[in-house]
Each structure stands twice: as structure tokens, then as C-alpha cells.
Scaffold this motif. Structure first.
Motif, PDB file in Angstrom:
ATOM      1  N   GLY A 135       0.854  -1.168   0.128  1.00  0.00           N
ATOM      2  CA  GLY A 135      -0.025   0.384  -0.072  1.00  0.00           C
ATOM      3  C   GLY A 135       0.822   1.224  -0.359  1.00  0.00           C
ATOM      4  O   GLY A 135       0.067   2.281   0.923  1.00  0.00           O
ATOM      5  N   GLY A 136       2.025   1.912  -0.973  1.00  0.00           N
ATOM      6  CA  GLY A 136       3.124   2.331  -0.519  1.00  0.00           C
ATOM      7  C   GLY A 136       3.486   2.605   0.800  1.00  0.00           C
ATOM      8  O   GLY A 136       3.715   1.921   1.704  1.00  0.00           O
ATOM      9  N   GLY A 137       4.385   4.028   1.164  1.00  0.00           N
ATOM     10  CA  GLY A 137       4.738   4.437   2.091  1.00  0.00           C
ATOM     11  C   GLY A 137       6.488   3.842   1.880  1.00  0.00           C
ATOM     12  O   GLY A 137       7.116   4.072   0.691  1.00  0.00           O
ATOM     13  N   LYS A 138       7.045   3.744   2.917  1.00  0.00           N
ATOM     14  CA  LYS A 138       8.331   3.461   2.789  1.00  0.00           C
ATOM     15  C   LYS A 138       8.675   2.075   2.930  1.00  0.00           C
ATOM     16  O   LYS A 138       9.262   1.399   3.577  1.00  0.00           O
ATOM     17  N   LEU A 139       9.620   2.180   1.686  1.00  0.00           N
ATOM     18  CA  LEU A 139       9.958   1.013   1.420  1.00  0.00           C
ATOM     19  C   LEU A 139      11.609   0.922   1.177  1.00  0.00           C
ATOM     20  O   LEU A 139      12.384   2.341   1.368  1.00  0.00           O
ATOM     21  N   GLY A 140      12.619  -0.147   1.558  1.00  0.00           N
ATOM     22  CA  GLY A 140      13.984  -0.259   1.230  1.00  0.00           C
ATOM     23  C   GLY A 140      14.225  -1.431   0.349  1.00  0.00           C
ATOM     24  O   GLY A 140      13.580  -2.728   0.359  1.00  0.00           O
ATOM     25  N   VAL A 141      15.327  -1.365  -0.570  1.00  0.00           N
ATOM     26  CA  VAL A 141      16.094  -2.009  -0.927  1.00  0.00           C
ATOM     27  C   VAL A 141      17.028  -2.011  -0.051  1.00  0.00           C
ATOM     28  O   VAL A 141      18.829  -1.552  -0.445  1.00  0.00           O
ATOM     29  N   LEU A 142      17.636  -3.222  -0.157  1.00  0.00           N
ATOM     30  CA  LEU A 142      19.312  -3.426   0.725  1.00  0.00           C
ATOM     31  C   LEU A 142      19.528  -3.963  -0.711  1.00  0.00           C
ATOM     32  O   LEU A 142      20.256  -5.157  -1.651  1.00  0.00           O
ATOM     33  N   ALA A 143      21.375  -3.197  -0.980  1.00  0.00           N
ATOM     34  CA  ALA A 143      22.247  -3.444  -1.601  1.00  0.00           C
ATOM     35  C   ALA A 143      22.450  -4.896  -2.053  1.00  0.00           C
ATOM     36  O   ALA A 143      23.627  -5.182  -1.282  1.00  0.00           O
ATOM     37  N   SER A 144      22.915  -5.873  -2.748  1.00  0.00           N
ATOM     38  CA  SER A 144      23.420  -6.592  -3.079  1.00  0.00           C
ATOM     39  C   SER A 144      23.752  -7.189  -4.560  1.00  0.00           C
ATOM     40  O   SER A 144      22.720  -6.888  -5.527  1.00  0.00           O
ATOM     41  N   GLY A 145      25.066  -6.340  -4.989  1.00  0.00           N
ATOM     42  CA  GLY A 145      25.706  -6.471  -6.432  1.00  0.00           C
ATOM     43  C   GLY A 145      25.401  -5.467  -7.977  1.00  0.00           C
ATOM     44  O   GLY A 145      24.713  -4.825  -7.083  1.00  0.00           O
ATOM     45  N   SER A 146      25.814  -5.989  -9.112  1.00  0.00           N
ATOM     46  CA  SER A 146      25.613  -4.828  -9.754  1.00  0.00           C
ATOM     47  C   SER A 146      23.816  -4.337  -9.577  1.00  0.00           C
ATOM     48  O   SER A 146      23.504  -3.519 -10.513  1.00  0.00           O
ATOM     49  N   PHE A 147      22.699  -5.316  -9.646  1.00  0.00           N
ATOM     50  CA  PHE A 147      21.388  -5.140 -10.262  1.00  0.00           C
ATOM     51  C   PHE A 147      20.226  -3.800  -9.432  1.00  0.00           C
ATOM     52  O   PHE A 147      19.466  -3.858  -9.141  1.00  0.00           O
ATOM     53  N   SER A 148      21.053  -3.905  -8.118  1.00  0.00           N
ATOM     54  CA  SER A 148      21.326  -3.259  -7.488  1.00  0.00           C
ATOM     55  C   SER A 148      20.450  -1.856  -7.506  1.00  0.00           C
ATOM     56  O   SER A 148      18.910  -1.627  -6.587  1.00  0.00           O
ATOM     57  N   ALA A 149      20.521  -0.829  -7.975  1.00  0.00           N
ATOM     58  CA  ALA A 149      20.266  -0.065  -8.834  1.00  0.00           C
ATOM     59  C   ALA A 149      18.829  -0.298  -8.799  1.00  0.00           C
ATOM     60  O   ALA A 149      18.026   1.325  -9.186  1.00  0.00           O
ATOM     61  N   LEU A 150      19.152  -1.007  -9.774  1.00  0.00           N
ATOM     62  CA  LEU A 150      17.732  -1.216 -10.754  1.00  0.00           C
ATOM     63  C   LEU A 150      16.912  -1.956  -9.973  1.00  0.00           C
ATOM     64  O   LEU A 150      15.440  -1.063 -10.641  1.00  0.00           O
ATOM     65  N   LYS A 151      17.352  -2.970  -9.252  1.00  0.00           N
ATOM     66  CA  LYS A 151      15.908  -3.024  -8.664  1.00  0.00           C
ATOM     67  C   LYS A 151      15.310  -2.122  -7.310  1.00  0.00           C
ATOM     68  O   LYS A 151      14.509  -1.854  -7.651  1.00  0.00           O
TER      69      LYS A 151
END
Length: 296
Positions: free
Chosen positions: A140-156
Motif C-alpha cells: 500500500g505504498g509508504g517507505k520501503l527499503g532495498v538492500l544493495a547486493s551486486g550490480s543489479f541493486s540500483a535497477l531493483k
């Protein structure tokens, strides 16, 4: 007489492969220990006709439909050993029973290996997630995080921005290059460089990530690209070749889903780099029909 095929793994890929063979009136045995990879998820999403259902309910219904075919047998056990025997295979289960088959289909799946950050494991499948297509809408939106791991992290991270306000947590990973940084800026993704100490929250809910400088970065869910490893040693013991996938080793298969060992087929997460229930089912169809054609 041996079975036409033994299928090791009775989750989405194995059931789908078995259905193709059962409908071809081939004799099959499914050996399954009941440890689905997505057993930590309460609901499955993005699977046509099954959106929002419990994964266990989908599997139970599919199993009942498969067992309605008279040429299908089922063994609740772990396949502990498999070897080439003459023109076929001998498979031993954890109960000590031996089964012979002309072909062997491995739908054994993978095991997720989460980063060693306290608080992630107990929230896996709840507020620590793998796939935004599977779980992003329900947040439902809001603040989400992505944990960096390798070269695809920025794209994810740029992708997950369609589901909320995203922060990319580098946690010691390399800084994004200029092109990736520009993409993140266009998508409104923030970058957090402080190391992560732990995930915090009540129960399986996520309140945020505690950082090394003492701050709590508030997020309601964290998307993690977990590493994978084979959930069963059978493929390696049989001498099947592996390739390096983006998150860990994957079984090498040809266009008919046969591994490098003649007569051994593979389907599902252990044999393809894209992982979801729908894709596992589709992969099972390819493996089941490929195996059937080989029997001709």
C-alpha cells in the motif's frame, strides 16, 4: 517394472511436470518432503486465477488433482540418494525404499541464504521480501527499503519505486556508478550509506532498520536479493553441471529442460534464474513435456 519417471519435489514445478506426464498416461512417482520454498509466505500473488490464495492451498488442490490420475503414485519422504542404474535410475528415499525409473526429474528447488543481519530471518516472507511483483501491491505504498547486493541493486531500487518511497541501503556495497545514480535520482530513490545493525519491529512487522550511527531508518518492508543454493545434493551427486546465476548456482539445462546428464531433467527455481510461482509452473510444463518426448 520401473516407473516412467520419478519426480523429486512436489511443489509448483514438480506438480506441473507430473500433470503433463499423467495426462500422457505415463507411470510416475512423486517424492516430496513438504518443504516448499515459499512456505514462509501467507499468500501468493500474480498467479493467474489464484491471486491472493494461500500457497499451501494451491499446492494441496494441485496434488489432489494430480493423484486423481491412476498412473500417479506419491511418497511423503526425502529423496536421499539417486544413481544411474543401467538405462535408468535408482532412487532411495529417507524411509529406505528404493524406486526405479526410466527418467528422473529434479524439481528440488533452492534454499534462500539471507544476509547475516539480525531480524531478517524471522521476517522473511512477511516484511522482508524478495519480489515486488509478488508482494509490492499489498504494502500500500509508504517507505520501503532495498538492500544493495551486486550490480543489479540500483535497477531493483528504481523498479521498487513504483510501489512506494524507496531508500537503497548500501550496507558496505560499492557506490552506484554515474549512470545508476542518475537513474535513482530520476526515480526519487534515496541512498543510505550507513551500515545496518539490525531490523526492528513488533513480531514479523518492520518498524525500520537500526543503523550503525544509532539512527532508525523507518521502513515498512525491505526487499532483499537473497543468495540461493540447491536445496538437495542429488544433482551434484549425479554429476549434473551448474552455471553461475545472478544469485547462486543454477542447474544447466537445454531447451527441453534436460540437464547435462542424459535422462535427468530439471524444473523450477533450481533450473531457472527467474523465480515466481507462475514461472515455476510454466517451467514444469516444459520439463514434463520434454521428458515425455524423450520416452518416445
Amino acid at each position: 517394472m520401473p516407473y516412467d519417471a520419478v519426480i523429486v519435489g512436489g511443489s509448483f514445478a514438480g506438480l506441473s511436470a507430473g500433470l503433463q506426464l499423467a495426462r500422457a498416461r505415463r507411470s510416475i512417482l512423486v517424492i516430496d518432503e513438504g518443504r516448499r520454498r515459499n512456505r514462509f509466505s501467507s499468500h501468493s500473488h500474480g498467479f493467474l486465477g489464484q491471486d491472493g490464495r494461500e500457497p499451501a492451498a494451491i499446492v494441496a488442490e494441485a496434488k489432489a488433482q494430480l493423484l486423481a490420475y491412476p498412473t500417479v503414485a506419491w511418497q511423503d519422504a526425502r529423496a536421499s540418494d539417486a544413481k544411474i542404474e543401467g538405462n535408468g535410475f535408482s532412487i532411495t528415499d529417507s524411509g529406505g525404499d528404493q524406486h526405479r525409473a526410466r527418467r528422473l526429474l529434479l524439481a528440488t528447488g533452492v534454499r534462500d541464504e539471507l544476509p547475516a543481519i539480525p531480524g531478517l530471518q524471522e521476517r522473511w516472507g512477511k516484511s522482508v521480501l524478495h519480489c515486488p511483483y509478488c508482494d509490492g501491491y499489498e504494502l500500500g505504498g509508504g517507505k520501503l527499503g532495498v538492500l544493495a547486493s551486486g550490480s543489479f541493486s540500483a535497477l531493483k531500487a528504481a523498479l521498487v519505486a513504483d510501489w512506494g518511497e524507496v531508500t537503497l541501503f548500501l550496507n558496505g556495497e560499492a557506490e552506484p556508478d554515474a549512470e545508476a545514480t542518475a537513474l535513482l535520482e530520476r526515480r526519487g530513490v534515496a541512498i543510505e550509506r550507513a551500515p545496518i545493525v539490525a531490523a526492528e519491529g513488533e513480531g514479523t512487522a518492520m518498524a525500520g532498520l537500526r543503523l550503525a550511527d544509532g539512527r532508525l531508518a523507518p521502513i515498512k518492508a525491505l526487499f532483499v536479493a537473497a543468495g540461493i543454493c540447491p536445496a538437495s545434493p542429488l544433482a551434484e551427486e549425479l554429476g549434473c553441471a551448474f552455471d553461475n546465476g545472478p544469485f547462486g548456482p543454477l542447474l544447466r539445462v537445454d531447451g527441453m529442460k534436460q540437464t547435462s546428464v542424459t535422462g535427468v531433467y530439471a524444473a523450477g527455481d533450481a533450473a531457472t534464474g527467474r523465480h515466481s510461482v507462475a514461472l515455476a509452473v510454466a517451467d514444469g510444463v516444459l520439463a514434463g513435456t520434454g521428458l515425455h518426448m524423450s520416452l518416445l
